[in-house]
Design a protein around this motif. Structure first.
Motif, PDB file in Angstrom:
ATOM      1  N   ALA A 152      53.957 -67.613  13.327  1.00  0.00           N
ATOM      2  CA  ALA A 152      53.655 -68.571  12.262  1.00  0.00           C
ATOM      3  C   ALA A 152      53.921 -67.999  10.880  1.00  0.00           C
ATOM      4  CB  ALA A 152      52.199 -69.017  12.364  1.00  0.00           C
ATOM      5  N   CYS A 153      54.088 -66.695  10.788  1.00  0.00           N
ATOM      6  CA  CYS A 153      54.311 -66.028   9.500  1.00  0.00           C
ATOM      7  C   CYS A 153      55.798 -65.913   9.153  1.00  0.00           C
ATOM      8  CB  CYS A 153      53.680 -64.642   9.515  1.00  0.00           C
ATOM      9  SG  CYS A 153      51.898 -64.643   9.803  1.00  0.00           S
ATOM     10  N   GLY A 154      56.653 -66.345  10.040  1.00  0.00           N
ATOM     11  CA  GLY A 154      58.081 -66.206   9.794  1.00  0.00           C
ATOM     12  C   GLY A 154      58.641 -64.983  10.493  1.00  0.00           C
ATOM     13  N   SER A 155      59.736 -64.469  10.001  1.00  0.00           N
ATOM     14  CA  SER A 155      60.396 -63.337  10.660  1.00  0.00           C
ATOM     15  C   SER A 155      61.145 -62.497   9.633  1.00  0.00           C
ATOM     16  CB  SER A 155      61.357 -63.840  11.739  1.00  0.00           C
ATOM     17  OG  SER A 155      62.375 -64.640  11.158  1.00  0.00           O
ATOM     18  N   GLY A 156      61.777 -61.433  10.137  1.00  0.00           N
ATOM     19  CA  GLY A 156      62.589 -60.582   9.276  1.00  0.00           C
ATOM     20  C   GLY A 156      61.804 -59.561   8.481  1.00  0.00           C
ATOM     21  N   PHE A 157      60.574 -59.239   8.898  1.00  0.00           N
ATOM     22  CA  PHE A 157      59.763 -58.281   8.151  1.00  0.00           C
ATOM     23  C   PHE A 157      60.272 -56.854   8.358  1.00  0.00           C
ATOM     24  CE2 PHE A 157      56.847 -61.854   8.529  1.00  0.00           C
ATOM     25  CZ  PHE A 157      56.292 -61.915   7.260  1.00  0.00           C
ATOM     26  N   ASP A 158      60.215 -56.081   7.295  1.00  0.00           N
ATOM     27  CA  ASP A 158      60.543 -54.655   7.383  1.00  0.00           C
ATOM     28  C   ASP A 158      59.426 -53.856   8.035  1.00  0.00           C
ATOM     29  OD1 ASP A 158      63.025 -54.817   5.918  1.00  0.00           O
ATOM     30  OD2 ASP A 158      61.828 -55.096   4.111  1.00  0.00           O
ATOM     31  N   LEU A 159      58.192 -54.307   7.819  1.00  0.00           N
ATOM     32  CA  LEU A 159      57.026 -53.548   8.272  1.00  0.00           C
ATOM     33  C   LEU A 159      55.921 -54.502   8.686  1.00  0.00           C
ATOM     34  CD1 LEU A 159      55.572 -50.685   8.406  1.00  0.00           C
ATOM     35  CD2 LEU A 159      54.712 -51.224   6.102  1.00  0.00           C
ATOM     36  N   GLY A 190      56.847 -48.788   0.282  1.00  0.00           N
ATOM     37  CA  GLY A 190      58.231 -48.445   0.556  1.00  0.00           C
ATOM     38  C   GLY A 190      58.978 -49.494   1.369  1.00  0.00           C
ATOM     39  N   ALA A 191      58.290 -50.592   1.734  1.00  0.00           N
ATOM     40  CA  ALA A 191      58.917 -51.629   2.550  1.00  0.00           C
ATOM     41  C   ALA A 191      59.180 -52.873   1.710  1.00  0.00           C
ATOM     42  CB  ALA A 191      58.010 -51.985   3.727  1.00  0.00           C
ATOM     43  N   GLY A 192      60.307 -53.517   1.962  1.00  0.00           N
ATOM     44  CA  GLY A 192      60.650 -54.698   1.180  1.00  0.00           C
ATOM     45  C   GLY A 192      59.794 -55.905   1.504  1.00  0.00           C
ATOM     46  N   SER A 193      59.391 -56.049   2.785  1.00  0.00           N
ATOM     47  CA  SER A 193      58.549 -57.168   3.208  1.00  0.00           C
ATOM     48  C   SER A 193      57.548 -56.660   4.237  1.00  0.00           C
ATOM     49  CB  SER A 193      59.394 -58.297   3.792  1.00  0.00           C
ATOM     50  OG  SER A 193      60.202 -57.835   4.857  1.00  0.00           O
ATOM     51  N   VAL A 194      56.312 -57.143   4.139  1.00  0.00           N
ATOM     52  CA  VAL A 194      55.225 -56.594   4.943  1.00  0.00           C
ATOM     53  C   VAL A 194      54.374 -57.713   5.516  1.00  0.00           C
ATOM     54  CG1 VAL A 194      53.196 -55.080   4.971  1.00  0.00           C
ATOM     55  CG2 VAL A 194      55.148 -54.547   3.466  1.00  0.00           C
ATOM     56  N   LEU A 195      54.054 -57.603   6.806  1.00  0.00           N
ATOM     57  CA  LEU A 195      53.066 -58.459   7.450  1.00  0.00           C
ATOM     58  C   LEU A 195      51.880 -57.597   7.840  1.00  0.00           C
ATOM     59  CD1 LEU A 195      52.039 -61.067   8.785  1.00  0.00           C
ATOM     60  CD2 LEU A 195      53.295 -60.384  10.861  1.00  0.00           C
ATOM     61  N   ASP A 196      50.712 -57.907   7.293  1.00  0.00           N
ATOM     62  CA  ASP A 196      49.487 -57.184   7.642  1.00  0.00           C
ATOM     63  C   ASP A 196      48.728 -58.015   8.668  1.00  0.00           C
ATOM     64  OD1 ASP A 196      47.360 -55.462   7.738  1.00  0.00           O
ATOM     65  OD2 ASP A 196      46.485 -56.101   5.833  1.00  0.00           O
ATOM     66  N   GLY A 227      65.290 -52.861  13.513  1.00  0.00           N
ATOM     67  CA  GLY A 227      64.987 -51.623  12.807  1.00  0.00           C
ATOM     68  C   GLY A 227      63.666 -51.661  12.076  1.00  0.00           C
ATOM     69  N   GLY A 228      62.994 -52.817  12.047  1.00  0.00           N
ATOM     70  CA  GLY A 228      61.686 -52.916  11.401  1.00  0.00           C
ATOM     71  C   GLY A 228      60.631 -52.127  12.159  1.00  0.00           C
ATOM     72  N   ARG A 229      59.568 -51.751  11.459  1.00  0.00           N
ATOM     73  CA  ARG A 229      58.561 -50.877  12.053  1.00  0.00           C
ATOM     74  C   ARG A 229      57.190 -51.545  12.164  1.00  0.00           C
ATOM     75  NH1 ARG A 229      58.836 -45.112   9.134  1.00  0.00           N
ATOM     76  NH2 ARG A 229      58.747 -46.373   7.241  1.00  0.00           N
ATOM     77  N   PHE A 230      56.478 -51.180  13.201  1.00  0.00           N
ATOM     78  CA  PHE A 230      55.095 -51.592  13.419  1.00  0.00           C
ATOM     79  C   PHE A 230      54.248 -50.325  13.375  1.00  0.00           C
ATOM     80  CE2 PHE A 230      51.792 -52.846  16.786  1.00  0.00           C
ATOM     81  CZ  PHE A 230      50.923 -53.344  15.834  1.00  0.00           C
ATOM     82  N   VAL A 231      53.255 -50.313  12.490  1.00  0.00           N
ATOM     83  CA  VAL A 231      52.441 -49.125  12.282  1.00  0.00           C
ATOM     84  C   VAL A 231      50.969 -49.492  12.488  1.00  0.00           C
ATOM     85  CG1 VAL A 231      51.903 -47.231  10.717  1.00  0.00           C
ATOM     86  CG2 VAL A 231      54.129 -48.363  10.577  1.00  0.00           C
ATOM     87  N   ALA A 278      54.382 -58.439  21.691  1.00  0.00           N
ATOM     88  CA  ALA A 278      55.614 -59.225  21.747  1.00  0.00           C
ATOM     89  C   ALA A 278      55.775 -60.056  20.484  1.00  0.00           C
ATOM     90  CB  ALA A 278      55.606 -60.126  22.981  1.00  0.00           C
ATOM     91  N   ALA A 279      54.677 -60.642  20.004  1.00  0.00           N
ATOM     92  CA  ALA A 279      54.746 -61.462  18.799  1.00  0.00           C
ATOM     93  C   ALA A 279      55.069 -60.625  17.571  1.00  0.00           C
ATOM     94  CB  ALA A 279      53.434 -62.206  18.604  1.00  0.00           C
ATOM     95  N   VAL A 280      54.465 -59.457  17.476  1.00  0.00           N
ATOM     96  CA  VAL A 280      54.743 -58.575  16.333  1.00  0.00           C
ATOM     97  C   VAL A 280      56.200 -58.129  16.359  1.00  0.00           C
ATOM     98  CG1 VAL A 280      54.240 -56.326  15.318  1.00  0.00           C
ATOM     99  CG2 VAL A 280      52.355 -57.814  16.030  1.00  0.00           C
ATOM    100  N   ARG A 281      56.694 -57.750  17.516  1.00  0.00           N
ATOM    101  CA  ARG A 281      58.106 -57.364  17.602  1.00  0.00           C
ATOM    102  C   ARG A 281      58.999 -58.523  17.164  1.00  0.00           C
ATOM    103  NH1 ARG A 281      62.675 -57.981  20.331  1.00  0.00           N
ATOM    104  NH2 ARG A 281      64.030 -56.157  20.675  1.00  0.00           N
ATOM    105  N   GLY A 282      58.617 -59.738  17.532  1.00  0.00           N
ATOM    106  CA  GLY A 282      59.427 -60.895  17.224  1.00  0.00           C
ATOM    107  C   GLY A 282      59.572 -61.193  15.750  1.00  0.00           C
ATOM    108  N   VAL A 283      58.599 -60.768  14.937  1.00  0.00           N
ATOM    109  CA  VAL A 283      58.677 -61.064  13.508  1.00  0.00           C
ATOM    110  C   VAL A 283      59.362 -59.953  12.723  1.00  0.00           C
ATOM    111  CG1 VAL A 283      56.615 -62.498  13.603  1.00  0.00           C
ATOM    112  CG2 VAL A 283      56.401 -60.096  12.914  1.00  0.00           C
TER     113      VAL A 283
END
Length: 256
Positions: A102-109, A44-50, A140-144, A131-136
């Protein structure tokens, strides 16, 4: 033994270890409620960082199921990423959670599955990673992520007390293996343990020592607030049930 741990190097190659992890932990959202929970959010997310993607099974499945957005996996384990890179339509980055920029930014999830969050042991490591996860994340993006609830004292069932506590299996290369795990210490919310892989005759092939931190709800929420992450939802199980005195998991959806 906890499903999110795999043995470390001692006569058994890193590539063997990564392959064994996939045997022990097949990603199956059709059957496993935890996998299904994450899969639905990813799809359901447009862009995802795992974060802590390991061998990349979650993102592999998302792409196979038709996800068309940006998918990025981040992990410090080179051998695991070598397996992840079998799928080339996903981006793979070697690094830790604290280096997520290093992964970039603007992730939805952003996600951390398999109790990977518990491998962040020190306060500074937790703060830097959050802090790093919030930064990417985009606004309104979510961290789960999930962490085992310390009230369940899961580690009390991890040590081998007899032959029946070992797991026998045949790996992808056809080797008959025996796996077991033992807790070394429990202190200040940190559990030190080691996992062993052996031949069926008991000859040790590989041993791995690791530590997991068990954060309570209040302490976890303090770290999240300090990183500028707001709790959107909190569950005590994979069916989105509430936290109770019998919950074994703390499942958190936080928003930037």
């Amino acid at each position: 033994m906890p499903s999110d741990t795999a043995p470390g190097p001692s006569g058994y190659s890193d590539a063997d270890d990564a392959a064994l992890y996939d045997v022990l932990n097949p990603w199956n959202p059709d059957a496993d409620p935890g996998d299904r929970f994450y899969h639905e959010l990813v799809m359901g997310a447009g862009s995802v960082l795992d974060v802590g993607c390991g061998t990349g099974a979650m993102l592999h499945r998302a792409r196979a199921d038709g996800h068309r957005g940006r998918l990025v996996g981040l992990d410090p384990d080179t051998a695991a990423l070598d397996r992840a890179r079998r799928r080339r339509d996903v981006e793979w980055v070697e690094g830790t959670a604290a280096g997520a920029a290093a992964c970039g930014s603007g992730f939805d999830l952003a996600t951390m599955t398999g109790h990977a969050f518990q491998f962040l042991v020190g306060d500074a490591e937790v703060r830097a990673s959050l802090a790093a996860v919030r930064g990417v994340l985009r606004d309104g993006g979510r961290f789960v992520f999930e962490t085992r609830h310390p009230q369940a004292r899961a580690w009390e069932g991890w040590s081998r007390t007899g032959p029946g506590d070992a797991t026998d299996l045949v790996d992808g290369a056809g080797r008959a293996l025996r796996l077991w795990q033992d807790v070394d210490s429990v202190a200040d919310g940190v559990v030190a343990f080691h996992g062993t892989v052996a031949d069926r005759d008991g000859t040790v092939l590989r041993e791995d020592h690791a530590r997991l931190r068990f954060l309570g709800v209040a302490e976890l929420d303090t770290f999240l607030a300090g990183a500028g992450l707001t709790i959107e939802a909190r569950y005590g199980d994979w069916h989105r049930g509430p936290l109770t005195r019998s919950s074994t998991e703390i499942v958190t959806l936080a928003r930037r």
